[in-house]
Design an enzyme around this catalytic site. Structure first.
Site, mmCIF file in Angstrom:
data_model
loop_
_atom_site.group_PDB
_atom_site.id
_atom_site.type_symbol
_atom_site.label_atom_id
_atom_site.label_comp_id
_atom_site.label_asym_id
_atom_site.label_seq_id
_atom_site.Cartn_x
_atom_site.Cartn_y
_atom_site.Cartn_z
ATOM 1 N N HIS A 74 15.444 3.119 50.502
ATOM 2 C CA HIS A 74 14.479 3.234 49.510
ATOM 3 C C HIS A 74 14.420 1.792 48.615
ATOM 4 O O HIS A 74 13.168 1.604 47.962
ATOM 5 C CB HIS A 74 14.504 4.188 48.456
ATOM 6 C CG HIS A 74 15.602 4.088 47.465
ATOM 7 N ND1 HIS A 74 16.895 4.837 47.494
ATOM 8 C CD2 HIS A 74 15.635 3.518 46.199
ATOM 9 C CE1 HIS A 74 17.572 4.228 46.395
ATOM 10 N NE2 HIS A 74 16.929 3.522 45.531
ATOM 11 N N ASP A 106 19.280 7.588 53.729
ATOM 12 C CA ASP A 106 18.869 6.529 52.833
ATOM 13 C C ASP A 106 19.723 5.349 52.990
ATOM 14 O O ASP A 106 20.224 4.922 51.974
ATOM 15 C CB ASP A 106 18.718 6.933 51.298
ATOM 16 C CG ASP A 106 18.293 6.220 50.460
ATOM 17 O OD1 ASP A 106 17.519 5.014 50.953
ATOM 18 O OD2 ASP A 106 18.178 6.060 49.261
ATOM 19 N N SER A 175 21.053 0.776 43.162
ATOM 20 C CA SER A 175 20.764 1.044 44.703
ATOM 21 C C SER A 175 21.298 0.268 45.719
ATOM 22 O O SER A 175 20.646 -1.021 45.752
ATOM 23 C CB SER A 175 19.367 1.652 44.603
ATOM 24 O OG SER A 175 18.902 2.695 43.885
ATOM 25 N N LEU A 217 25.672 9.241 42.219
ATOM 26 C CA LEU A 217 26.159 9.696 43.459
ATOM 27 C C LEU A 217 25.805 8.393 44.542
ATOM 28 O O LEU A 217 25.460 7.650 44.307
ATOM 29 C CB LEU A 217 25.088 10.580 43.978
ATOM 30 C CG LEU A 217 24.960 11.964 43.050
ATOM 31 C CD1 LEU A 217 23.655 12.754 43.619
ATOM 32 C CD2 LEU A 217 26.253 12.697 43.262
#
Length: 345
Positions: A74, A106, A175, A217
């Site tokens: 993403h 992902d 991320s 996470l």
């Protein structure tokens, strides 16, 4: 809860005698946990990069000396074929978006070309993934100004799907960055931090915190290893395989007797209670009187009016009126507008 190790230190007093008399020098000694954290953060940050595509940024980490970089899908979903990666010293280089993991995983892989001696992170094993074990997260949270940020915490849970729940603080921008064990090995890829709901004094939901819940996470390292094996066998996708969701829209009303026909279905915006909703907005004037009619013969329709206001802290939403008659008949709501911009669901 955020757990932090290594904030307690001790002082060792050493006595030295000289020809000018006796004196004491106080030397600050580090705990073993502080030394561990320093080594992991400093060594690990050399192989962690910021990933930029012109619209935003994320994080990533180098896994081969010739320039393979792992990040989240993403982070580069919708990016051009070449993005920019920034090292911890500020140096920027281009990297090709090589491909995405299959099956909606992902993960994505980038490649810095014409390099042979880049710093890398090693992938750890499952024996270092236990509840209570110490972990570190390195990345670029919130803004590029916070490049090379290292936080620490503990593994708080191993989910049924193998994902690692931990307390090392992460924010948007983290991320794709690595989750490391105490040996500096990658045990996961950070991809999500739970947001806390924020309520005002009247228990109205006014927004969400960026993070700070202590529930974060990371994808487990086993999935990274499997993905890298697919990369080497060229079993990857040219486009992201993340599940596509319907983008919720906000229609604008003109307040001149306009009639809107709407419907609700899977993929529409969902309210806090799990109900499907349509969202509209309009521009009002202070003191203006407004009548809204809503009718349905198929659903139990509920009409809610919210005030949307802008502040230095961001957008705030406050419920100011609601009508739910519990049966599918016409609903009418009369109120006076007290702000410049209103929205209702």
């Amino acid at each position: 809860m955020f757990a932090l190790i290594g904030v307690v230190s001790f002082e060792q007093v050493l006595s030295n005698k000289t020809q000018h008399g006796q004196r004491s020098d106080r030397v600050l000694a580090q705990t073993s946990e502080e030394k561990e954290a320093n080594v992991v953060c400093e060594k690990g940050s050399n192989a962690v990069v910021t990933v930029k595509d012109g619209n935003g940024h994320g994080s990533g980490f180098i896994v081969s000396r010739d320039g393979l970089i792992i990040t989240n899908a993403h982070v580069v979903d919708g990016s051009p074929s070449v993005v920019t990666v920034v090292f911890n010293n500020g140096k920027q280089v281009p990297a090709d978006v090589i491909g995405f993991a299959m099956g909606g995983l992902d993960l994505a892989v980038l490649k810095i070309q014409n390099r042979k001696n880049l710093p890398t992170l090693s992938l750890g094993g499952t024996n270092s993934v236990k509840v209570g074990y110490h972990v570190f997260a390195i990345g670029t949270p919130l803004s590029e100004d916070y490049r090379d940020t290292c936080t620490q915490g503990y593994i708080s849970r191993i989910r049924a799907d193998g994902e690692i729940q931990h307390t090392a603080n992460i924010n948007p921008g983290n991320s794709g960055g690595p989750l490391l064990n105490a040996q500096g090995e990658v045990i996961g890829v950070n991809y999500m931090g739970a947001k806390a709901r924020v309520f005002d004094g009247a228990d109205n939901l006014v927004g969400y915190t960026p993070s700070g819940t202590g529930i974060n996470l990371a994808l487990p390292v086993e999935k990274v290893k499997s993905f890298l094996a697919d990369v080497r066998k060229e079993r990857i996708s040219n486009e992201s395989t993340l599940p596509k969701t319907k983008e919720p829209t906000i229609a604008t009303l003109s307040l001149n007797g306009q009639v809107i026909n709407g419907s609700l279905a899977e993929g529409d915006r969902i309210a806090e209670n799990g109900a499907f909703i349509n969202l509209y907005q309009f521009q009002g004037r202070a003191g203006q009187q407004l009548v809204i009619d809503m009718t349905s013969q198929k659903i139990n329709s509920v009409l809610t009016l919210y005030q949307i206001s802008e502040s230095p802290e961001g957008e705030k939403i406050k419920e100011i009126a609601k009508n739910d008659d519990k049966v599918p008949v016409i609903l009418m709501l009369k109120l006076r507008l007290l702000c410049q911009k209103m929205g209702f669901i």
